[in-house]
Design a protein around this motif. Structure first.
Motif, PDB file in Angstrom:
ATOM      1  N   HIS A  96      37.528  48.069  80.279  1.00 26.16           N
ATOM      2  CA  HIS A  96      38.032  47.342  81.443  1.00 26.16           C
ATOM      3  C   HIS A  96      39.447  46.849  81.120  1.00 26.16           C
ATOM      4  CE1 HIS A  96      33.769  47.014  82.719  1.00 26.16           C
ATOM      5  NE2 HIS A  96      33.553  46.741  81.452  1.00 26.16           N
ATOM      6  N   ILE A  97      40.389  47.111  82.010  1.00 29.87           N
ATOM      7  CA  ILE A  97      41.730  46.556  81.853  1.00 29.87           C
ATOM      8  C   ILE A  97      42.114  45.849  83.142  1.00 29.87           C
ATOM      9  CG2 ILE A  97      42.519  48.171  80.092  1.00 29.87           C
ATOM     10  CD1 ILE A  97      43.975  49.713  82.314  1.00 29.87           C
ATOM     11  N   THR A  98      42.721  44.672  82.994  1.00 31.04           N
ATOM     12  CA  THR A  98      43.046  43.828  84.150  1.00 31.04           C
ATOM     13  C   THR A  98      44.465  43.302  84.026  1.00 31.04           C
ATOM     14  OG1 THR A  98      40.743  43.118  84.386  1.00 31.04           O
ATOM     15  CG2 THR A  98      42.409  41.742  85.424  1.00 31.04           C
ATOM     16  N   THR A 109      42.351  45.832  88.506  1.00 35.09           N
ATOM     17  CA  THR A 109      41.399  46.066  87.426  1.00 35.09           C
ATOM     18  C   THR A 109      40.944  47.520  87.443  1.00 35.09           C
ATOM     19  OG1 THR A 109      40.567  43.801  87.558  1.00 35.09           O
ATOM     20  CG2 THR A 109      39.180  45.402  86.427  1.00 35.09           C
ATOM     21  N   TYR A 110      40.955  48.129  86.264  1.00 33.13           N
ATOM     22  CA  TYR A 110      40.366  49.450  86.080  1.00 33.13           C
ATOM     23  C   TYR A 110      39.109  49.310  85.231  1.00 33.13           C
ATOM     24  CZ  TYR A 110      44.469  52.102  87.705  1.00 33.13           C
ATOM     25  OH  TYR A 110      45.471  52.650  88.457  1.00 33.13           O
ATOM     26  N   SER A 111      38.052  50.017  85.630  1.00 31.70           N
ATOM     27  CA  SER A 111      36.870  50.197  84.787  1.00 31.70           C
ATOM     28  C   SER A 111      36.771  51.683  84.487  1.00 31.70           C
ATOM     29  CB  SER A 111      35.610  49.696  85.490  1.00 31.70           C
ATOM     30  OG  SER A 111      35.645  48.297  85.644  1.00 31.70           O
ATOM     31  N   LEU A 112      36.988  52.033  83.236  1.00 32.37           N
ATOM     32  CA  LEU A 112      37.076  53.429  82.807  1.00 32.37           C
ATOM     33  C   LEU A 112      35.831  53.774  81.999  1.00 32.37           C
ATOM     34  CD1 LEU A 112      40.765  53.061  81.566  1.00 32.37           C
ATOM     35  CD2 LEU A 112      40.026  53.950  83.796  1.00 32.37           C
ATOM     36  N   THR A 113      34.961  54.589  82.577  1.00 37.07           N
ATOM     37  CA  THR A 113      33.686  54.911  81.943  1.00 37.07           C
ATOM     38  C   THR A 113      33.800  56.194  81.135  1.00 37.07           C
ATOM     39  OG1 THR A 113      32.454  53.835  83.713  1.00 37.07           O
ATOM     40  CG2 THR A 113      31.242  55.388  82.340  1.00 37.07           C
ATOM     41  N   VAL A 126      36.258  56.663  87.103  1.00 28.71           N
ATOM     42  CA  VAL A 126      37.289  55.637  87.230  1.00 28.71           C
ATOM     43  C   VAL A 126      36.952  54.762  88.428  1.00 28.71           C
ATOM     44  CG1 VAL A 126      39.737  55.179  87.657  1.00 28.71           C
ATOM     45  CG2 VAL A 126      39.073  57.099  86.207  1.00 28.71           C
ATOM     46  N   VAL A 127      36.934  53.457  88.205  1.00 35.75           N
ATOM     47  CA  VAL A 127      36.790  52.502  89.300  1.00 35.75           C
ATOM     48  C   VAL A 127      38.034  51.616  89.293  1.00 35.75           C
ATOM     49  CG1 VAL A 127      35.423  50.627  90.301  1.00 35.75           C
ATOM     50  CG2 VAL A 127      34.277  52.516  89.108  1.00 35.75           C
ATOM     51  N   TYR A 128      38.702  51.529  90.425  1.00 39.55           N
ATOM     52  CA  TYR A 128      39.968  50.800  90.523  1.00 39.55           C
ATOM     53  C   TYR A 128      39.841  49.728  91.599  1.00 39.55           C
ATOM     54  CZ  TYR A 128      45.013  50.080  91.372  1.00 39.55           C
ATOM     55  OH  TYR A 128      46.268  49.539  91.529  1.00 39.55           O
ATOM     56  N   ASN A 129      40.015  48.476  91.192  1.00 35.60           N
ATOM     57  CA  ASN A 129      39.890  47.350  92.112  1.00 35.60           C
ATOM     58  C   ASN A 129      41.235  46.646  92.257  1.00 35.60           C
ATOM     59  OD1 ASN A 129      39.370  44.121  92.203  1.00 35.60           O
ATOM     60  ND2 ASN A 129      37.849  45.171  93.433  1.00 35.60           N
ATOM     61  N   THR A 236      40.182  45.993  97.698  1.00 36.45           N
ATOM     62  CA  THR A 236      39.702  47.366  97.760  1.00 36.45           C
ATOM     63  C   THR A 236      39.091  47.744  96.415  1.00 36.45           C
ATOM     64  OG1 THR A 236      41.794  48.348  97.023  1.00 36.45           O
ATOM     65  CG2 THR A 236      41.499  48.046  99.394  1.00 36.45           C
ATOM     66  N   THR A 237      38.074  48.587  96.461  1.00 37.06           N
ATOM     67  CA  THR A 237      37.491  49.156  95.252  1.00 37.06           C
ATOM     68  C   THR A 237      37.329  50.653  95.467  1.00 37.06           C
ATOM     69  OG1 THR A 237      36.267  47.116  94.818  1.00 37.06           O
ATOM     70  CG2 THR A 237      35.619  49.066  93.577  1.00 37.06           C
ATOM     71  N   PHE A 238      37.976  51.417  94.616  1.00 37.35           N
ATOM     72  CA  PHE A 238      37.992  52.880  94.719  1.00 37.35           C
ATOM     73  C   PHE A 238      37.138  53.454  93.593  1.00 37.35           C
ATOM     74  CE2 PHE A 238      39.399  57.128  94.059  1.00 37.35           C
ATOM     75  CZ  PHE A 238      40.023  57.586  95.201  1.00 37.35           C
ATOM     76  N   PHE A 239      36.151  54.283  93.931  1.00 36.36           N
ATOM     77  CA  PHE A 239      35.263  54.918  92.959  1.00 36.36           C
ATOM     78  C   PHE A 239      35.572  56.413  92.899  1.00 36.36           C
ATOM     79  CE2 PHE A 239      33.153  51.237  94.716  1.00 36.36           C
ATOM     80  CZ  PHE A 239      32.530  50.633  93.648  1.00 36.36           C
TER      81      PHE A 239
END
Length: 259
Positions: A96-98, A109-113, A126-129, A236-239
């Motif tokens: 997770h990077i914020t 915020t990025y959540s990189l799985t 990639v989830v981008y908020n 927004t949250t992009f999946f």
């Protein structure tokens, strides 16, 4: 009204593909720049399938001033008391990077799985908020995003727009093209992926067989949170996920440590 918005907002996912208008943007926002619809899309530098070594180099170079945290998961996550201890060893599942920008009034915020080391620890989703820091700012209007993006795409496969929330989802084939049969071939696959790493190897193999019987490649969806007017975007949250790779990694994991 919803069909007009859906037609426009569906275009937001095109940025993940080479050659698209939004793909050329770095998504690194300057101190004086205001947000545009393209800024609500994940940076194209995060390429699904990239190895962790490349990802770490990218993070150290371009995102070194972002706050970082990590999430781990057991290699074999099944609730099987017969599994040896080494099979339950944790691996780095998510980075997770914020970045909080008080001046501009938003948080990104990025959540990189990552898939497991059994599959090379490659970027899996990639989830981008992006969140506006109310009441200081907003992320533009839903109607403006629709107008900007409607020329690039058609209608979403599924979605909703009710009150302060909107959601749009898109299904893609393995060639990266929008699935043209509606959601008939792909949508039924996604419920089978829920908590997949808790299932038996036979169950995971059946899910893989279901996927292989189709040309479904992945899913991209955008969730919007709006102000009370139903139009001003505050979050927004992009999946962005691929379909075929993850279950194969899960199969290796649920077999890991078995006698």
């Amino acid at each position: 009204m919803f069909r007009v918005i859906a037609a426009g907002l569906a275009a937001i996912t095109i940025s993940s593909y080479p050659g698209s208008p939004a793909a050329a943007r770095s998504n690194v926002i300057s101190g004086e720049q205001t947000l545009t619809p393209a800024d609500l899309v994940p940076s194209p530098v995060f390429k699904l399938g990239m190895p962790i070594e490349e990802l770490e180099t990218l993070l150290a170079r371009d995102f070194k001033d972002w706050e970082r945290s990590e999430t781990t998961r057991s290699l074999n996550n099944r609730k099987d008391p017969k599994l040896p201890a080494y099979a339950k060893a944790p691996y780095l599942q998510r980075i997770h990077i914020t970045r909080l920008d008080q001046q501009q009034g938003f948080r990104r915020t990025y959540s990189l799985t990552l898939n497991s080391p059994l599959s090379g620890s490659r970027l899996d989703s990639v989830v981008y908020n992006v969140e506006a820091l109310r009441p200081f700012n907003d992320l533009g209007s839903l109607s403006a995003v629709a107008q900007y993006l409607s020329a690039m795409w058609g209608s979403a496969h599924s979605g909703s727009h009710k009150g302060e929330f909107a959601r749009l989802s898109y299904l893609f084939d393995r060639q990266g093209e929008l699935v043209r049969d509606g959601d008939a071939s792909c949508a039924p696959l996604y419920p089978a992926l829920v908590r997949l790493d808790e299932k038996t190897p036979d169950e995971v193999e059946r899910v893989i067989a279901m996927i292989d019987a189709t040309n479904c490649g992945g899913n991209k969806s955008v969730h919007f949170r709006l102000q009370a007017d139903g139009d001003t975007i505050v979050e927004t949250t992009f999946f962005n996920t691929i379909l075929a790779v993850h279950p194969r990694d899960v199969l290796k994991r649920v077999r890991y440590g078995q006698p």
